[in-house]
Write an enzyme that holds these catalytic residues in place. Structure first.
Site, short mmCIF file in Angstrom:
data_model
loop_
_atom_site.label_atom_id
_atom_site.label_comp_id
_atom_site.label_asym_id
_atom_site.label_seq_id
_atom_site.Cartn_x
_atom_site.Cartn_y
_atom_site.Cartn_z
N GLY A 1 -1.49 0.16 -2.57
CA GLY A 1 -0.20 -0.41 -3.00
C GLY A 1 0.90 0.62 -2.86
CE LYS B 1 5.61 -3.38 -6.16
NZ LYS B 1 5.22 -4.04 -4.92
CD GLU B 2 0.91 -0.84 -6.90
OE1 GLU B 2 0.88 -1.97 -7.39
OE2 GLU B 2 1.35 -0.60 -5.74
CB THR C 1 -3.99 -7.09 3.21
OG1 THR C 1 -3.34 -5.82 3.28
CG2 THR C 1 -2.92 -8.18 3.17
CG HIS D 1 7.42 -0.78 -1.90
ND1 HIS D 1 7.13 -2.11 -1.78
CD2 HIS D 1 6.44 -0.12 -1.23
CE1 HIS D 1 6.01 -2.26 -1.09
NE2 HIS D 1 5.56 -1.07 -0.76
CG ASP E 1 -8.27 -4.00 5.01
OD1 ASP E 1 -7.34 -4.09 4.19
OD2 ASP E 1 -8.48 -3.01 5.71
CG ASP F 1 -2.12 -1.94 6.00
OD1 ASP F 1 -1.83 -2.48 4.92
OD2 ASP F 1 -1.41 -1.99 7.02
C1 XBP Z 1 -3.44 -0.81 2.49
C2 XBP Z 1 -2.60 -0.46 1.34
C3 XBP Z 1 -1.15 -0.81 1.37
C4 XBP Z 1 -0.46 -0.07 2.52
C5 XBP Z 1 1.02 0.01 2.29
O1 XBP Z 1 -3.72 -2.16 2.36
O2 XBP Z 1 -3.11 0.08 0.37
O3 XBP Z 1 -0.60 -0.40 0.15
O4 XBP Z 1 -0.94 1.26 2.55
O5 XBP Z 1 1.54 -1.29 2.16
P1 XBP Z 1 -5.09 -2.84 2.99
P2 XBP Z 1 2.58 -1.59 0.98
O6 XBP Z 1 -5.96 -1.73 3.53
O7 XBP Z 1 -5.71 -3.58 1.82
O8 XBP Z 1 -4.59 -3.74 4.08
O9 XBP Z 1 3.56 -0.45 0.94
O10 XBP Z 1 3.21 -2.92 1.35
O11 XBP Z 1 1.71 -1.67 -0.25
MG MG Z 2 -7.52 -1.15 4.71
#
Ligand code: XBP
Ligand code: MG
Length: 257
Positions: A53, A55-56, A123, A83, A10, A12
């Site tokens: 996400g 946008k979500e 991710t 976004h 993953d 973030d």
């Molecule tokens: C984390 C998310 C992402 C980020 C924001 O992703 O949920 O939506 O918070 O990125 P992960 P975007 O932990 O799966 O890496 O605005 O590009 O969605």
């Molecule tokens: Mg994460």
């Protein structure tokens, strides 16, 4: 015996603590550019992180925090434009001031790569954000370290749905018993387990430490460095001070025993 052949990370919260000082700041910069007085504080953002996400997340915010807001024009295009602006701000933040990888991440990636372990990413974030983080915080050619970068809208359903890990394994042409996943959140744990992967290491962070990681093989505070040994928060004591490749192989054996 299930042989460990690939590590699927993953991004973030796992590779780097990108949410509080990265994504959250970028969202607020995009809102300001659009003349919106929305302020996603650290606390509000922690609540919004339950939705994966970007946008979500914006749509969730409108529905639950600003139900009377009327977007100029169609909601989907309004959100998409907002976004896209946020993503540009995030990419800039990854350059200046930049964001360090979490402790032990670079060490483990280099050790695994040198040992011929296949590497992948799964991710929810936008692919451009992955590029920005990897090239600015790991290495200029860091994208090439990962055989598969499964990100964002490449799959119809985002975490906690298992789609992104399933897609990554399809690209690797590997079954779950040859893969190990690395996550930081309960949504991520659900996504991994739903994909059939059983060996799963969770590194908690400030936003996720109180979440439910049931089903994870091992939960640690971080991967460990010479200065700062890792602490096992849950799971078998298979790790000495640092999560290294030998520890990962022990964890994988344990998960598939
Ligand atoms: C984390 C998310 C992402 C980020 C924001 O992703 O949920 O939506 O918070 O990125 P992960 P975007 O932990 O799966 O890496 O605005 O590009 O969605
Ligand atoms: Mg994460």
């Amino acid at each position: 015996m299930a042989e460990l052949k690939a590590l699927i990370f993953d991004v973030d919260g796992t590779l780097a603590d990108t949410e509080r000082d990265g994504h959250r700041v970028a969202f607020n910069q995009a809102f300001a550019d659009a003349g919106l007085d929305w302020d996603w504080t650290v606390d509000i953002y922690g609540q919004l992180l339950t939705v994966t996400g970007g946008k979500e997340r914006i749509k969730y915010y409108l529905k639950h925090f600003l139900p009377d807001f009327t977007p100029p024009g169609k909601l989907d295009s309004f959100v998409a434009d907002l976004h896209a602006s946020k993503t540009e701000h995030y990419k800039s933040l990854m350059v200046d001031p930049g964001l360090p990888l979490r402790p032990g991440v670079e060490r483990l990636l280099r050790e695994a790569r040198d040992a011929g372990m296949r590497l992948a990413i799964a991710t929810t974030t936008t692919p451009a954000n992955v590029t920005a983080l990897l090239t600015n915080s790991l290495a200029e050619d860091a994208e090439d370290w990962f055989e598969v970068i499964a990100a964002g809208d490449i799959v119809p359903a985002k975490k906690p749905a298992p789609d992104i890990f399933i897609w990554a394994m399809e690209q690797l042409e590997l079954p779950p018993e040859n893969c190990m996943a690395f996550e930081d959140s309960d949504n991520g744990v659900k996504s991994v387990l739903g994909s059939g992967i059983r060996s799963l290491l969770v590194t908690v962070n400030d936003y996720t430490r109180d979440q439910d990681f049931s089903g994870a093989t091992v939960v640690v505070d971080q991967l460990g460095t010479n200065e700062q040994p890792c602490r096992v928060l849950n799971g078998p004591g298979l790790i000495r001070d640092q999560v290294d490749l030998d520890a990962l192989k022990d964890i994988h054996r344990y998960a598939w025993k």
